[in-house]
Design a protein around this motif. Structure first.
Motif, PDB file in Angstrom:
ATOM      1  N   LEU A 142      65.917  77.331  35.699  1.00 33.75           N
ATOM      2  CA  LEU A 142      65.215  76.518  36.703  1.00 33.75           C
ATOM      3  C   LEU A 142      63.729  76.792  36.551  1.00 33.75           C
ATOM      4  CD1 LEU A 142      65.720  74.524  39.052  1.00 33.75           C
ATOM      5  CD2 LEU A 142      65.623  76.493  40.605  1.00 33.75           C
ATOM      6  N   TRP A 143      62.977  75.740  36.214  1.00 38.66           N
ATOM      7  CA  TRP A 143      61.552  75.882  35.925  1.00 38.66           C
ATOM      8  C   TRP A 143      60.708  75.222  37.011  1.00 38.66           C
ATOM      9  CZ3 TRP A 143      60.299  78.752  31.685  1.00 38.66           C
ATOM     10  CH2 TRP A 143      61.264  78.888  30.681  1.00 38.66           C
ATOM     11  N   ALA A 144      59.517  75.777  37.195  1.00 38.43           N
ATOM     12  CA  ALA A 144      58.518  75.169  38.079  1.00 38.43           C
ATOM     13  C   ALA A 144      57.145  75.420  37.483  1.00 38.43           C
ATOM     14  CB  ALA A 144      58.594  75.768  39.480  1.00 38.43           C
ATOM     15  N   GLN A 164      53.375  78.815  45.286  1.00 35.81           N
ATOM     16  CA  GLN A 164      53.371  78.234  46.632  1.00 35.81           C
ATOM     17  C   GLN A 164      54.727  78.414  47.316  1.00 35.81           C
ATOM     18  OE1 GLN A 164      52.284  74.160  45.918  1.00 35.81           O
ATOM     19  NE2 GLN A 164      50.093  74.603  45.670  1.00 35.81           N
ATOM     20  N   LEU A 165      55.799  78.182  46.572  1.00 35.43           N
ATOM     21  CA  LEU A 165      57.132  78.294  47.152  1.00 35.43           C
ATOM     22  C   LEU A 165      57.499  79.749  47.441  1.00 35.43           C
ATOM     23  CD1 LEU A 165      58.960  75.640  44.932  1.00 35.43           C
ATOM     24  CD2 LEU A 165      58.393  75.437  47.363  1.00 35.43           C
ATOM     25  N   ASN A 166      57.105  80.662  46.560  1.00 35.29           N
ATOM     26  CA  ASN A 166      57.364  82.085  46.818  1.00 35.29           C
ATOM     27  C   ASN A 166      56.640  82.548  48.076  1.00 35.29           C
ATOM     28  OD1 ASN A 166      59.011  82.386  44.582  1.00 35.29           O
ATOM     29  ND2 ASN A 166      57.352  83.054  43.229  1.00 35.29           N
ATOM     30  N   THR A 167      55.404  82.057  48.271  1.00 34.23           N
ATOM     31  CA  THR A 167      54.650  82.392  49.483  1.00 34.23           C
ATOM     32  C   THR A 167      55.310  81.790  50.715  1.00 34.23           C
ATOM     33  OG1 THR A 167      52.571  82.489  48.232  1.00 34.23           O
ATOM     34  CG2 THR A 167      52.410  82.196  50.624  1.00 34.23           C
ATOM     35  N   ASP A 213      69.805  77.613  50.778  1.00 31.75           N
ATOM     36  CA  ASP A 213      69.212  76.722  51.774  1.00 31.75           C
ATOM     37  C   ASP A 213      67.736  76.486  51.462  1.00 31.75           C
ATOM     38  OD1 ASP A 213      69.263  75.259  54.387  1.00 31.75           O
ATOM     39  OD2 ASP A 213      67.824  76.829  54.924  1.00 31.75           O
ATOM     40  N   GLN A 214      67.034  77.534  51.056  1.00 31.30           N
ATOM     41  CA  GLN A 214      65.630  77.376  50.678  1.00 31.30           C
ATOM     42  C   GLN A 214      65.500  76.539  49.408  1.00 31.30           C
ATOM     43  OE1 GLN A 214      64.753  81.569  50.526  1.00 31.30           O
ATOM     44  NE2 GLN A 214      63.685  81.546  52.510  1.00 31.30           N
ATOM     45  N   LEU A 215      66.402  76.755  48.477  1.00 33.26           N
ATOM     46  CA  LEU A 215      66.369  75.969  47.247  1.00 33.26           C
ATOM     47  C   LEU A 215      66.559  74.483  47.537  1.00 33.26           C
ATOM     48  CD1 LEU A 215      66.278  75.748  44.170  1.00 33.26           C
ATOM     49  CD2 LEU A 215      68.719  76.283  44.119  1.00 33.26           C
ATOM     50  N   SER A 216      67.396  74.176  48.507  1.00 27.62           N
ATOM     51  CA  SER A 216      67.658  72.771  48.843  1.00 27.62           C
ATOM     52  C   SER A 216      66.435  72.084  49.443  1.00 27.62           C
ATOM     53  CB  SER A 216      68.839  72.672  49.815  1.00 27.62           C
ATOM     54  OG  SER A 216      68.490  73.183  51.086  1.00 27.62           O
ATOM     55  N   GLN A 217      65.458  72.869  49.908  1.00 30.24           N
ATOM     56  CA  GLN A 217      64.237  72.300  50.478  1.00 30.24           C
ATOM     57  C   GLN A 217      63.186  71.995  49.406  1.00 30.24           C
ATOM     58  OE1 GLN A 217      62.739  74.769  53.759  1.00 30.24           O
ATOM     59  NE2 GLN A 217      64.787  75.673  53.966  1.00 30.24           N
ATOM     60  N   CYS A 218      63.388  72.497  48.223  1.00 28.57           N
ATOM     61  CA  CYS A 218      62.386  72.349  47.159  1.00 28.57           C
ATOM     62  C   CYS A 218      62.470  70.965  46.509  1.00 28.57           C
ATOM     63  CB  CYS A 218      62.610  73.414  46.088  1.00 28.57           C
ATOM     64  SG  CYS A 218      62.470  75.109  46.672  1.00 28.57           S
ATOM     65  N   THR A 270      70.344  69.285  46.821  1.00 29.54           N
ATOM     66  CA  THR A 270      69.031  69.099  46.197  1.00 29.54           C
ATOM     67  C   THR A 270      68.204  68.072  46.957  1.00 29.54           C
ATOM     68  OG1 THR A 270      69.956  67.446  44.676  1.00 29.54           O
ATOM     69  CG2 THR A 270      69.822  69.732  43.881  1.00 29.54           C
ATOM     70  N   ASN A 271      66.900  68.121  46.714  1.00 31.94           N
ATOM     71  CA  ASN A 271      65.948  67.210  47.339  1.00 31.94           C
ATOM     72  C   ASN A 271      65.192  66.469  46.234  1.00 31.94           C
ATOM     73  OD1 ASN A 271      64.088  65.950  49.072  1.00 31.94           O
ATOM     74  ND2 ASN A 271      62.712  67.725  49.012  1.00 31.94           N
ATOM     75  N   PRO A 272      65.804  65.427  45.642  1.00 31.78           N
ATOM     76  CA  PRO A 272      65.186  64.761  44.482  1.00 31.78           C
ATOM     77  C   PRO A 272      63.871  64.068  44.832  1.00 31.78           C
ATOM     78  CG  PRO A 272      67.522  64.210  44.683  1.00 31.78           C
ATOM     79  CD  PRO A 272      67.123  64.861  45.962  1.00 31.78           C
ATOM     80  N   VAL A 273      62.879  64.247  43.959  1.00 27.55           N
ATOM     81  CA  VAL A 273      61.620  63.513  44.059  1.00 27.55           C
ATOM     82  C   VAL A 273      61.437  62.596  42.852  1.00 27.55           C
ATOM     83  CG1 VAL A 273      60.489  65.241  45.480  1.00 27.55           C
ATOM     84  CG2 VAL A 273      60.344  65.421  42.989  1.00 27.55           C
TER      85      VAL A 273
END
Length: 317
Positions: free
Chosen positions: A165-167, A174-177, A187-192, A219-222
């Motif tokens: 899983l790459w970002a 930002q997400l780690n913060t 649950d946090q992953l599903s918000q990304c 998942t939260n597809p963009v």
């Protein structure tokens, strides 16, 4: 009447279900294909093909006739190819089917080296996510993932790859913060924001391994696409997370991105690794062009994948 040519036209009409497709493949007018088959029907005294203004269908007797001539014509084509090819000076056309994402990541330089090694072999490269159908698609070799069930086919492993899983590094920070840790919960992953691959049937889901089980990940597809270049561009611009095989990312992009949620075992296929194989017909390996090509591709991938695995391992750690 040139019966052999008529038989070959008829065989391909059955397989492609189209006069125009056969005509394009053989570089002749569709009327020539139709006329040859009519002559064949007249000589046999039976109707092989039903024609309407919109489609072609094969009669029951036509299907029976096809079953009897298919193997005979295949053996004849094989004999022709065997005599026309030479180990000392390989030539002719070689048609290869492969996924476009894999082509962009690994195969373009491979086939450039191949052309340099065998300049008299004309490569016909078909980059598609559709599985090639041997015997119908006039393909000599196919590169594709997953198991091979057909006993007539040989599968030589090229790549055995896990998924990461790459970002973009800025998005990862930002997400780690935001979550207060690099060990995100599901649950946090599903918000990304997620960048998702789509195959012919549907969006390819994400799965997480828990013990011996695989559970679906919300998942939260963009962005959804079947084009790897589009997905990688979105990853490079920090639009979302991309679950990808380790070989997909080019070296320059790996300098801009970072693995995330590394404590989770994620995959789009309910398996930690997926094998990509070089597939060909068992009976054709004796053909010089096939043997030379299979051996060249396997040797090239063995060397380059070993280097890639080392590079990727250093990046992850």
């Amino acid at each position: 009447m040139d019966k052999l040519r008529a038989l070959r036209y008829f065989k391909r009409v059955v397989e492609l279900n189209s006069f125009s497709a056969v005509a394009e493949e053989c570089s002749v007018p569709a009327s020539s294909v139709s006329r040859r088959i009519r002559d064949l029907e007249a000589s046999l005294g039976i109707e092989l093909v039903k024609r309407t203004t919109r489609h072609v269908s094969i009669t029951d007797l036509g299907q029976l006739y096809y079953q009897h001539i298919d193997e005979i014509l295949s053996r004849l084509n094989y004999a022709d190819e065997l005599l026309s090819q030479s180990m000392d000076n390989p030539s002719g056309t070689l048609k290869i089917s492969a996924p476009p994402g894999l082509a962009q990541a690994l195969l373009v330089p491979l086939f450039r080296h191949f052309r340099q090694q065998f300049p008299n072999i004309l490569l016909d490269l078909d980059y598609t996510n559709e599985y090639a159908l041997f015997g119908q698609d006039s393909v000599d070799l196919a590169i594709r993932g997953g198991p091979i069930d057909d006993a007539r086919l040989i599968a030589r492993p090229l790549i055995r790859s896990g998924f990461t899983l790459w970002a973009h590094t800025q998005l990862a920070n930002q997400l780690n913060t935001k979550f207060g840790s690099a060990n995100w919960s599901l649950d946090q992953l599903s918000q990304c924001p997620a960048i998702m691959f789509r195959n012919k049937a549907a969006i390819v889901p994400w799965w997480v391994q828990t013990g011996d089980d695989w559970l679906p990940v919300s998942t939260n597809p963009v962005l959804i696409s079947n084009d790897s270049a589009t997905l990688l561009d979105a990853l490079a611009h920090g639009e979302g997370l991309l679950l990808a095989p380790d070989w997909l990312l080019p070296a320059h992009l790996k300098e801009q991105v970072t693995p995330v949620a590394r404590h989770l075992s994620l995959s789009p296929a309910k398996t930690p690794q997926v094998e990509i194989n070089l597939v060909y017909q068992h009976a054709k390996y004796q053909l010089p062009n096939i043997k030379l090509s299979v051996d060249f591709i396997c040797d090239y991938m063995r060397t380059h994948m070993a280097d890639m695995v080392k590079s990727c391992s250093k990046l992850k750690h």
